[in-house]
Design a protein around this motif. Structure first.
Motif, PDB file in Angstrom:
ATOM      1  N   MET A 114      27.839 -62.919 -36.798  1.00  0.00           N
ATOM      2  CA  MET A 114      28.393 -63.513 -38.010  1.00  0.00           C
ATOM      3  C   MET A 114      27.548 -63.222 -39.240  1.00  0.00           C
ATOM      4  SD  MET A 114      29.877 -67.240 -36.817  1.00  0.00           S
ATOM      5  CE  MET A 114      28.442 -68.024 -37.411  1.00  0.00           C
ATOM      6  N   LEU A 116      28.724 -70.166 -48.664  1.00  0.00           N
ATOM      7  CA  LEU A 116      29.200 -70.105 -47.281  1.00  0.00           C
ATOM      8  C   LEU A 116      30.615 -69.530 -47.300  1.00  0.00           C
ATOM      9  CD1 LEU A 116      28.102 -73.676 -46.146  1.00  0.00           C
ATOM     10  CD2 LEU A 116      26.890 -71.539 -45.770  1.00  0.00           C
ATOM     11  N   MET A 117      30.823 -68.477 -46.516  1.00  0.00           N
ATOM     12  CA  MET A 117      32.140 -67.843 -46.466  1.00  0.00           C
ATOM     13  C   MET A 117      32.640 -67.802 -45.032  1.00  0.00           C
ATOM     14  SD  MET A 117      31.932 -64.617 -49.094  1.00  0.00           S
ATOM     15  CE  MET A 117      30.455 -63.885 -48.426  1.00  0.00           C
ATOM     16  N   GLY A 118      33.853 -68.253 -44.834  1.00  0.00           N
ATOM     17  CA  GLY A 118      34.537 -68.100 -43.557  1.00  0.00           C
ATOM     18  C   GLY A 118      35.510 -66.953 -43.710  1.00  0.00           C
ATOM     19  N   VAL A 119      35.267 -65.860 -43.013  1.00  0.00           N
ATOM     20  CA  VAL A 119      36.039 -64.640 -43.211  1.00  0.00           C
ATOM     21  C   VAL A 119      36.981 -64.402 -42.045  1.00  0.00           C
ATOM     22  CG1 VAL A 119      35.874 -62.146 -43.569  1.00  0.00           C
ATOM     23  CG2 VAL A 119      34.169 -63.651 -44.576  1.00  0.00           C
ATOM     24  N   ASP A 120      38.226 -64.076 -42.377  1.00  0.00           N
ATOM     25  CA  ASP A 120      39.243 -63.733 -41.387  1.00  0.00           C
ATOM     26  C   ASP A 120      39.395 -62.218 -41.392  1.00  0.00           C
ATOM     27  OD1 ASP A 120      41.405 -63.608 -39.682  1.00  0.00           O
ATOM     28  OD2 ASP A 120      42.863 -64.171 -41.200  1.00  0.00           O
ATOM     29  N   SER A 169      38.099 -63.854 -47.433  1.00  0.00           N
ATOM     30  CA  SER A 169      37.265 -65.044 -47.267  1.00  0.00           C
ATOM     31  C   SER A 169      38.175 -66.257 -47.415  1.00  0.00           C
ATOM     32  CB  SER A 169      36.135 -65.054 -48.298  1.00  0.00           C
ATOM     33  OG  SER A 169      36.644 -64.858 -49.604  1.00  0.00           O
ATOM     34  N   ASP A 170      38.607 -66.793 -46.278  1.00  0.00           N
ATOM     35  CA  ASP A 170      39.527 -67.919 -46.282  1.00  0.00           C
ATOM     36  C   ASP A 170      38.865 -69.218 -46.709  1.00  0.00           C
ATOM     37  OD1 ASP A 170      41.677 -66.397 -45.493  1.00  0.00           O
ATOM     38  OD2 ASP A 170      41.325 -66.732 -43.369  1.00  0.00           O
ATOM     39  N   THR A 171      37.577 -69.330 -46.497  1.00  0.00           N
ATOM     40  CA  THR A 171      36.840 -70.529 -46.873  1.00  0.00           C
ATOM     41  C   THR A 171      35.667 -70.136 -47.751  1.00  0.00           C
ATOM     42  OG1 THR A 171      37.387 -71.535 -44.750  1.00  0.00           O
ATOM     43  CG2 THR A 171      35.610 -72.542 -45.994  1.00  0.00           C
ATOM     44  N   SER A 218      33.983 -77.031 -52.324  1.00  0.00           N
ATOM     45  CA  SER A 218      34.907 -76.103 -51.684  1.00  0.00           C
ATOM     46  C   SER A 218      35.774 -75.478 -52.777  1.00  0.00           C
ATOM     47  CB  SER A 218      35.785 -76.846 -50.677  1.00  0.00           C
ATOM     48  OG  SER A 218      36.721 -75.949 -50.107  1.00  0.00           O
ATOM     49  N   ARG A 264      40.996 -71.134 -51.858  1.00  0.00           N
ATOM     50  CA  ARG A 264      41.110 -69.687 -51.676  1.00  0.00           C
ATOM     51  C   ARG A 264      42.099 -69.032 -52.620  1.00  0.00           C
ATOM     52  NH1 ARG A 264      44.336 -68.138 -46.401  1.00  0.00           N
ATOM     53  NH2 ARG A 264      44.887 -66.494 -47.792  1.00  0.00           N
ATOM     54  N   ASN A 306      39.717 -65.264 -53.133  1.00  0.00           N
ATOM     55  CA  ASN A 306      39.423 -64.785 -51.779  1.00  0.00           C
ATOM     56  C   ASN A 306      39.658 -63.282 -51.633  1.00  0.00           C
ATOM     57  OD1 ASN A 306      42.283 -64.994 -51.736  1.00  0.00           O
ATOM     58  ND2 ASN A 306      42.256 -65.268 -49.523  1.00  0.00           N
TER      59      ASN A 306
END
Length: 139
Positions: free
Chosen positions: A38, A64-68, A77-79, A96, A99, A115
């Protein structure tokens, strides 16, 4: 007869212990491998220093990035969560970023969903876009 029952019960307990131990090791190894995959090092134009988090240091900002990601696609980057740690005050703030927020994509020259910055230029472009959007920059 008692000795035979004791051996059977001991064998069953031994097999259970070995099985559970193996499963716990598998889970630990799987989580460790995933965590290592990650993290992605980002090369920024400005020099990077190891953050100082002593009581008298300056605030530190982290994105902080949540990537799909899908096969053959860089992903989105969905989050997006902008986090600032303030060692002097002993607090942390997290925001937050939705997106679908429309903003200028730094380095792409367009206005689009925030995003999409990751899809256009990876982590570097996403960081620069969020810094421009929020006005918060790490030194």
């Amino acid at each position: 007869m008692k000795k035979k029952i004791l051996i059977i019960i001991s064998s069953i307990i031994g097999v259970l212990i070995i099985g559970i131990g193996g499963y716990v090791y598998y889970l630990y190894s799987s989580v460790k491998d995933t965590a290592n995959k990650m993290h992605e090092e980002v090369k920024l134009d400005r020099p990077h220093q190891k953050p100082d988090i002593s009581k008298n240091s300056q605030p530190i900002s982290i994105l902080l990035m949540g990537v799909d990601e899908r096969k053959g696609d860089r992903g989105r980057s969905d989050t997006l969560i902008a986090m600032t740690l303030n060692p002097k005050k002993g607090n942390m703030q997290m925001v937050s970023i939705p997106r679908d927020t429309r903003t200028e994509i730094i380095g792409h020259g367009t206005t689009d969903k925030i995003n999409h910055a990751y899809a256009f230029g990876g982590p570097k472009m996403a960081i620069e876009t969020v810094e421009n959007f929020t006005g918060v920059q790490n030194q």
